[in-house]
Design an enzyme around this catalytic site. Structure first.
Site, mmCIF file in Angstrom:
data_model
loop_
_atom_site.group_PDB
_atom_site.id
_atom_site.type_symbol
_atom_site.label_atom_id
_atom_site.label_comp_id
_atom_site.label_asym_id
_atom_site.label_seq_id
_atom_site.Cartn_x
_atom_site.Cartn_y
_atom_site.Cartn_z
ATOM 1 C CG ASP A 14 17.540 -31.141 -21.856
ATOM 2 O OD1 ASP A 14 17.106 -32.358 -22.324
ATOM 3 O OD2 ASP A 14 18.267 -30.827 -20.995
ATOM 4 C CB SER A 15 16.457 -34.634 -26.476
ATOM 5 O OG SER A 15 15.283 -34.744 -26.498
ATOM 6 C CG ASP A 43 13.664 -31.756 -20.092
ATOM 7 O OD1 ASP A 43 13.675 -31.693 -18.810
ATOM 8 O OD2 ASP A 43 14.521 -32.310 -21.048
ATOM 9 C CE LYS A 47 13.319 -35.250 -18.672
ATOM 10 N NZ LYS A 47 14.463 -34.736 -18.417
ATOM 11 C CD GLU A 90 19.244 -33.631 -17.371
ATOM 12 O OE1 GLU A 90 20.435 -33.535 -17.210
ATOM 13 O OE2 GLU A 90 18.715 -33.674 -18.628
ATOM 14 C CD GLU A 137 19.395 -40.093 -20.265
ATOM 15 O OE1 GLU A 137 18.585 -39.263 -19.981
ATOM 16 O OE2 GLU A 137 19.990 -39.907 -21.429
HETATM 17 O O1 KIV Z 1 15.524 -34.441 -23.059
HETATM 18 C C1 KIV Z 1 15.177 -35.425 -23.274
HETATM 19 O O2 KIV Z 1 14.775 -36.058 -24.583
HETATM 20 C C2 KIV Z 1 15.147 -36.558 -22.176
HETATM 21 C C3 KIV Z 1 14.819 -38.003 -22.290
HETATM 22 C C4 KIV Z 1 16.194 -38.683 -23.237
HETATM 23 C C5 KIV Z 1 14.525 -38.402 -21.061
HETATM 24 O O3 KIV Z 1 15.586 -35.939 -21.212
#
Ligand code: KIV
Length: 290
Positions: A48-49, A87, A116, A118, A185
Site C-alpha cells: 500500500d506504499s 497488501d 499481507k 498490518e 517494521e
Molecule cells: O506497503 C509497503 O510497502 C510495506 C512495506 C514497507 C513492508 O508494507
C-alpha cells in the site's frame, strides 16, 4: 528463469534452520516486476506504499483494494518468479469477516499468492477467515503505517519494555493463528532479534536490524527514484531520479536543437509513395543544386 517461489518455500526460510536470508522488494507494475525477476528476489510485495511512492499521497490510507488489485495484475503480467504478496489496504479488513475474505480474494484473483495484513493479535479474528478460505497470510507488526494517525506519525515502535513484550506476544499469537511469515517494521534492532527468536516463521525486517530472516525495501527508495526523504533504514542502490531527469533533459535539448529525431529514427517513404506524392519533382537534384 526458475519457477515461481511458493508459500511453503518461504515458510521454510528460517535462517536459524540454515536458510538464506529472504529478499523482498515492493513492485507496482510490469517493468518493476520484470526487474525483480531479473534480480532474482524471493518475494514481491505489491504494497500500500503505492499510495505514497506512486500515487503521491502523504500516507498509505488513500489506496483501495481495487487499486492494489490493479497493480497486482500489472506485476503478475510480467510473470514474476518471486512470490507475489498483495497488501490488504486500510479498511479492507476492518469492517466484517465477509468483506475481509472478499477483499483478500480480489487480490488473489488479480494474481497474488497470499496477502499481507498490518496489525497485532487484534487482527486475528479477521486473519482466521482468510486462512479458512485457503489464502495464506503474511503478518505485519511494529511500525504499521496504516496506524500513523494513532501512532502520531511514522514513529519507531517498541521503545519501552512493556511495548516489546506486547510485540513479542503479538508475534507468537500471529504465528499460532497460522500466518506463514511476518514483516517487522521500524523497531530497535534488538527487538527485531527478539521477535525473530520467538517465532519459527520467517521474519522480514524493514528498519528492524540485521537479525531478521529477510529484508524488504520499497522499490522507489532502493533505486533512488524517491529522493525527497530517506529514513535511516533505507540504503539507496541507485540514482534513478537523477538518471531519469538527465535522460529527459537530454531529450528536451535534442528536440529543441533539432538533433532528435535523426533520419535513422524516421520512416522513409518508398519510391512509389514519394513519386505519387510528387516529391521527386519538387526536390532539387544534385546537379541542379550545385
Ligand atoms: O506497503 C509497503 O510497502 C510495506 C512495506 C514497507 C513492508 O508494507
Amino acid at each position: 528463469m526458475g519457477s515461481q517461489r511458493t508459500v511453503p518455500q518461504v515458510r521454510a526460510s528460517k535462517r536459524r534452520y540454515g536458510a538464506d536470508p529472504l529478499v523482498m522488494v515492493t513492485a507496482y507494475d510490469a517493468p518493476s516486476g520484470r526487474v525483480a525477476t531479473e534480480a532474482d528476489v524471493d518475494m514481491i510485495l505489491v504494497g500500500d506504499s503505492l499510495a505514497m511512492v506512486v500515487l503521491g499521497y502523504n500516507d498509505t490510507l488513500h489506496v483501495t483494494v481495487e487499486q492494489i488489485a490493479y497493480h497486482v495484475a500489472a506485476v503478475c503480467r510480467s510473470e514474476p518468479t518471486a512470490l507475489v504478496v498483495g497488501d490488504m489496504p486500510w479498511m479492507s479488513f476492518h469492517v466484517s469477516a465477509v468483506e475481509t475474505v472478499r477483499n483478500a480474494a480480489t487480490l488473489v484473483r488479480a494474481g497474488a499468492q497470499c496477502v499481507k495484513m498490518e496489525g497485532g493479535a487484534k487482527r486475528i479474528p479477521m486473519i482466521k477467515p482468510i486462512l479458512d478460505a485457503e489464502i495464506p497470510v503474511v503478518a505485519h507488526i511494529g511500525l504499521t503505517p496504516q496506524s500513523a494517525n494513532v501512532m502520531g506519525g511514522f514513529k519507531i515502535q517498541a521503545r519501552e519494555a512493556a511495548a516489546v513484550q506486547t510485540l513479542v506476544s503479538d508475534a507468537t499469537a500471529l504465528e499460532e493463528a497460522g500466518c506463514f511469515a511476518m514483516v517487522i517494521e521500524g523497531v530497535p534492532d534488538v527487538v527485531g532479534a527478539m521477535v525473530t527468536e520467538a517465532v519459527s516463521i520467517p521474519t522480514i525486517g524493514i528498519g528492524a536490524g540485521v537479525s531478521t530472516d529477510g529484508q524488504v525495501l520499497v522499490y522507489h527508495d532502493l533505486i533512488g527514484l524517491e529522493n525527497r526523504f530517506k529514513p535511516r533504514f533505507v540504503r539507496r542502490y541507485g540514482t534513478a531520479y537523477e538518471d531519469q531527469v538527465a535522460a529527459l533533459a537530454a531529450f528536451a535539448d535534442d528536440v529543441r536543437s533539432g538533433a532528435f529525431p535523426s533520419a535513422d529514427e524516421s520512416y522513409q517513404a518508398t519510391d512509389e509513395l514519394a513519386e505519387a506524392l510528387g516529391l521527386y519533382g519538387s526536390q532539387p537534384t544534385e546537379s541542379e543544386g550545385s
